[in-house]
Design an enzyme around this catalytic site. Structure first.
Site, PDB file in Angstrom:
ATOM      1  N   GLY A  33      34.643  -9.118 -56.630  1.00 40.02           N
ATOM      2  CA  GLY A  33      34.526 -10.180 -55.727  1.00 40.02           C
ATOM      3  C   GLY A  33      32.905 -10.135 -55.294  1.00 40.02           C
ATOM      4  CG  MET A  34      29.688 -13.270 -52.950  1.00 38.99           C
ATOM      5  SD  MET A  34      29.903 -14.496 -51.452  1.00 38.99           S
ATOM      6  CE  MET A  34      30.450 -13.452 -50.197  1.00 38.99           C
ATOM      7  CB  ILE A  74      44.821  -2.257 -52.607  1.00 41.78           C
ATOM      8  CG1 ILE A  74      44.880  -3.923 -52.110  1.00 41.78           C
ATOM      9  CG2 ILE A  74      43.488  -1.927 -53.140  1.00 41.78           C
ATOM     10  CD1 ILE A  74      43.866  -4.108 -51.102  1.00 41.78           C
ATOM     11  CB  ALA A 115      39.881  -8.374 -48.473  1.00 42.60           C
ATOM     12  CB  THR A 140      38.337 -13.505 -48.452  1.00 35.80           C
ATOM     13  OG1 THR A 140      38.231 -13.903 -49.970  1.00 35.80           O
ATOM     14  CG2 THR A 140      38.437 -11.857 -48.501  1.00 35.80           C
ATOM     15  CB  THR A 143      36.203 -10.740 -41.009  1.00 36.76           C
ATOM     16  OG1 THR A 143      36.050 -12.359 -40.456  1.00 36.76           O
ATOM     17  CG2 THR A 143      37.657 -10.712 -40.313  1.00 36.76           C
ATOM     18  CE1 TYR A 189      40.316 -12.441 -44.182  1.00 35.46           C
ATOM     19  CE2 TYR A 189      38.978 -13.593 -42.475  1.00 35.46           C
ATOM     20  CZ  TYR A 189      38.877 -12.592 -43.704  1.00 35.46           C
ATOM     21  OH  TYR A 189      37.853 -11.990 -43.905  1.00 35.46           O
ATOM     22  CE  LYS A 232      39.355  -7.963 -43.598  1.00 42.36           C
ATOM     23  NZ  LYS A 232      39.118  -7.216 -45.099  1.00 42.36           N
ATOM     24  CD1 TRP A 289      31.111 -17.743 -40.649  1.00 41.95           C
ATOM     25  CD2 TRP A 289      29.372 -19.061 -40.356  1.00 41.95           C
ATOM     26  NE1 TRP A 289      31.542 -18.802 -39.654  1.00 41.95           N
ATOM     27  CE2 TRP A 289      30.572 -19.605 -39.602  1.00 41.95           C
ATOM     28  CE3 TRP A 289      28.331 -19.957 -40.321  1.00 41.95           C
ATOM     29  CZ2 TRP A 289      30.513 -20.479 -38.493  1.00 41.95           C
ATOM     30  CZ3 TRP A 289      28.146 -21.128 -39.472  1.00 41.95           C
ATOM     31  CH2 TRP A 289      29.290 -21.175 -38.546  1.00 41.95           C
TER      32      TRP A 289
END
Length: 298
Positions: free
Chosen positions: A13-14, A42, A65, A67, A106, A130, A134, A155
């Site tokens: 991921g990022m 997971i 996750a 997202t 988040t 979402y 979380k 963000w």
């Protein structure tokens, strides 16, 4: 604390893309990379237990996750299975094998109706699936893992050429020759450069001050403000950015008016503050997104 061996979920991921640089002196177990030997579903408790038990990490950075906010709204069971059940599976393995757990959360855990930025003590009340999934993950980590850090980001920006989020889209539109852009000016948030987030996590780990923290770049803005900043960073005064209502871009998942946050608890640790969002955005755009032929003298 000792964190010589670190297991990272969602390493493709990022956010996780910055882990190898920030933790370059540690032994990293990066799961879920393309063609990597470590695959970690997971949502399968037995698989999570086996991987954590076999590798015995000092720290688990749980960055895996679901997202996609709108997909989560359309497929709430998928969101819950990944973000709530999956996180609980990781938490149980961390407790059993005595690993410190870092959980990336988040601002979407809040209702989004507060005028001022949210702080850690504010009541949570997610407005979409979402955020609910979380928040369930947060509760699982806090309940199960004695040594844990829950870190709420805003963000997210980052990922370089793989960036499909707002900043990446705006830069792509400009590089394609667009000179007329539209961006929402009635929703607010705190940008969070993923590189700064991972750096902050490392510093936080060294404190052993376990608990819940906000970790965003300083300040809060609208998407319109971010788009204007990108235009200015690129030196493109010929581009017009029009502020528009969020009603112009209807989406499946409801969003609150504000996802702005303040790092109140980090200040009590006397850690170096997260830098202003504009500084982080400029470094990201200039160093990771701008192509060689587009670079200008800074």
């Amino acid at each position: 604390m000792t964190y010589g061996r670190i297991l990272v979920t969602g390493a493709a991921g990022m956010t996780a893309s910055y882990v190898p640089d920030v933790f370059r002196d540690c032994e990293l177990i990066l799961t879920d990379l393309v063609d990597a030997p470590e695959v970690l579903d997971i949502t399968d408790a037995s698989v999570v237990r086996q991987v954590v038990g076999d590798r015995r990490p000092d720290v688990v950075l749980h960055l895996g996750a679901a997202t996609d906010v709108d997909r989560c709204e359309q497929e709430p069971d998928w969101a819950h299975r990944t973000n709530a059940v999956g996180t609980e599976n990781v938490a149980n393995a961390c407790r059993e094998f005595e690993a410190t757990m870092v959980y990336s959360s988040t601002a979407a855990v809040f209702a989004g109706d507060k005028t001022d930025p949210y702080v850690e003590s504010d009541l949570t009340s997610p407005s979409n699936a979402y955020g609910r999934s979380k928040l369930d993950g947060e509760h699982a980590v806090a309940r199960i893992v004695p040594r844990h850090f829950i870190v709420r980001a805003g963000w997210m920006i980052g990922g370089g050429q793989r960036d499909k989020k707002f900043v990446g889209k705006i830069v792509s539109l400009i590089s394609e020759g667009r000179t007329e852009l539209r961006a929402v000016d009635d929703k607010f948030g705190s940008p969070t450069y993923a590189a700064d987030l991972i750096g902050g996590v490392r510093r936080l780990l060294e404190t052993e001050a376990y608990g819940l923290y906000h970790m965003v770049n300083d300040g809060f803005v609208s998407r319109y403000d971010v788009a204007v900043a990108i235009r200015d960073i690129l030196g493109r005064s010929d581009i017009h950015v029009e502020p528009v209502s969020s009603d112009e871009f209807p989406l499946p998942a409801p969003r609150g008016r504000s996802e702005a946050m303040k790092n109140l608890k980090l200040k009590t640790l006397r850690m170096p503050p997260m830098r202003p969002w504009r500084d982080a955005l400029e470094e990201y755009v200039v160093s990771e997104l701008r192509t060689a032929e587009d670079r200008i003298e800074r």
